[in-house]
Scaffold this motif. Structure first.
Motif, short mmCIF file in Angstrom:
data_model
loop_
_atom_site.label_atom_id
_atom_site.label_comp_id
_atom_site.label_asym_id
_atom_site.label_seq_id
_atom_site.Cartn_x
_atom_site.Cartn_y
_atom_site.Cartn_z
N PHE A 124 0.83 -1.22 0.00
CA PHE A 124 0.00 0.00 0.00
C PHE A 124 0.86 1.26 0.00
O PHE A 124 0.53 2.25 -0.66
CB PHE A 124 -0.94 -0.01 1.21
N THR A 125 1.99 1.24 0.69
CA THR A 125 2.87 2.42 0.72
C THR A 125 3.52 2.64 -0.64
O THR A 125 3.73 3.79 -1.05
CB THR A 125 3.95 2.28 1.80
N ASN A 126 3.83 1.57 -1.36
CA ASN A 126 4.38 1.72 -2.71
C ASN A 126 3.33 2.30 -3.66
O ASN A 126 3.63 3.15 -4.49
CB ASN A 126 4.89 0.38 -3.24
N ILE A 127 2.12 1.83 -3.54
CA ILE A 127 1.03 2.36 -4.37
C ILE A 127 0.78 3.83 -4.04
O ILE A 127 0.57 4.66 -4.93
CB ILE A 127 -0.25 1.52 -4.19
N GLN A 128 0.84 4.14 -2.75
CA GLN A 128 0.63 5.53 -2.32
C GLN A 128 1.71 6.44 -2.88
O GLN A 128 1.42 7.56 -3.32
CB GLN A 128 0.62 5.58 -0.79
N SER A 129 2.96 6.01 -2.90
CA SER A 129 4.02 6.85 -3.45
C SER A 129 3.84 7.03 -4.97
O SER A 129 4.12 8.10 -5.51
CB SER A 129 5.40 6.28 -3.14
N GLY A 130 3.37 6.01 -5.67
CA GLY A 130 3.08 6.15 -7.09
C GLY A 130 1.96 7.14 -7.35
O GLY A 130 2.03 7.94 -8.29
N VAL A 131 0.93 7.10 -6.52
CA VAL A 131 -0.19 8.04 -6.65
C VAL A 131 0.28 9.46 -6.39
O VAL A 131 -0.10 10.40 -7.10
CB VAL A 131 -1.35 7.65 -5.71
N VAL A 132 1.14 9.65 -5.40
CA VAL A 132 1.68 10.98 -5.09
C VAL A 132 2.51 11.49 -6.26
O VAL A 132 2.42 12.67 -6.64
CB VAL A 132 2.49 10.94 -3.78
N ILE A 133 3.30 10.62 -6.87
CA ILE A 133 4.11 11.03 -8.02
C ILE A 133 3.22 11.46 -9.19
O ILE A 133 3.46 12.48 -9.83
CB ILE A 133 5.05 9.88 -8.43
N VAL A 134 2.17 10.69 -9.46
CA VAL A 134 1.24 11.05 -10.55
C VAL A 134 0.58 12.39 -10.25
O VAL A 134 0.44 13.24 -11.14
CB VAL A 134 0.19 9.93 -10.75
N LEU A 135 0.19 12.62 -9.01
CA LEU A 135 -0.46 13.88 -8.67
C LEU A 135 0.49 15.07 -8.78
O LEU A 135 0.09 16.15 -9.23
CB LEU A 135 -1.06 13.80 -7.27
N VAL A 136 1.75 14.88 -8.39
CA VAL A 136 2.73 15.96 -8.52
C VAL A 136 2.98 16.29 -9.98
O VAL A 136 3.02 17.46 -10.38
CB VAL A 136 4.05 15.59 -7.80
N LEU A 137 3.12 15.28 -10.81
CA LEU A 137 3.33 15.52 -12.24
C LEU A 137 2.12 16.19 -12.88
O LEU A 137 2.26 17.07 -13.74
CB LEU A 137 3.67 14.21 -12.95
#
Length: 137
Positions: free
Chosen positions: A64-77
Motif C-alpha cells: 500500500f505504501t508503494n502504491i501511495q508513493s506512485g499516486v503521489v508522483i502522478v499527482l505531482v506531475l
C-alpha cells in the motif's frame, strides 16, 4: 533492508511515471480540473497514510505504501502540468520553412474605389491616357 525500500521506491516512481504518461494521453487531456483540487487530493494522498500507519491500520512496509508513493508522483506531475512548468512543445522542424515563406511578404493595402464620390462632385477628372498621347505627338 534499506536497499529493498530504495528499490521499491524507484520501481514505484518508474511505474508512476509510466502511469502518468498513459493517464495524460487518455484521461487528463479530456479533464479540466482546478489546480487546487489536485493539491487537495495530493495532500490527502500524502498525509492520509501517515495517520493510517499511526493508527496501525496498515503496516509501514506494505504494498500500500508503494502504491501511495506512485499516486503521489502522478499527482505531482499532473499539478506541474496544469501549472505549465513543463514548457511549451517545439514546433515541428518541417513546418518552419513553410511558415517563414508564408509570412515573409508584407501585405499591401489598396484603397477602395468610391464611384459615387466622382458622380456627386464638380471635380474634373483627368485621364492619364490622354496626357500620355498628347506628350508623344
Amino acid at each position: 533492508m534499506t536497499t529493498d525500500i530504495l528499490i521499491g521506491l524507484v520501481g514505484s516512481m518508474v511505474i508512476g511515471f509510466i502511469t502518468y504518461s498513459l493517464l495524460k494521453k487518455y484521461v487528463f487531456s479530456k479533464l479540466k480540473v482546478n489546480k487546487w483540487v489536485i493539491v487537495g487530493i495530493f495532500v490527502i494522498a500524502f498525509v492520509g497514510p501517515m495517520f493510517l500507519i499511526q493508527a496501525e491500520v496498515i503496516k509501514e512496509n506494505s504494498i500500500f505504501t508503494n502504491i501511495q508513493s506512485g499516486v503521489v508522483i502522478v499527482l505531482v506531475l499532473w499539478f506541474m502540468d496544469t501549472m505549465g512548468l513543463r514548457g511549451k512543445p517545439r514546433p515541428a522542424q518541417v513546418n518552419l520553412k513553410t511558415n517563414k515563406t508564408k509570412y515573409a511578404t508584407t501585405a499591401v493595402i489598396k484603397a477602395k474605389a468610391k464611384p459615387n464620390r466622382l458622380r456627386n462632385t464638380d471635380m474634373e477628372v483627368i485621364d492619364i491616357k490622354d496626357i500620355k498621347k498628347k506628350k508623344k505627338k
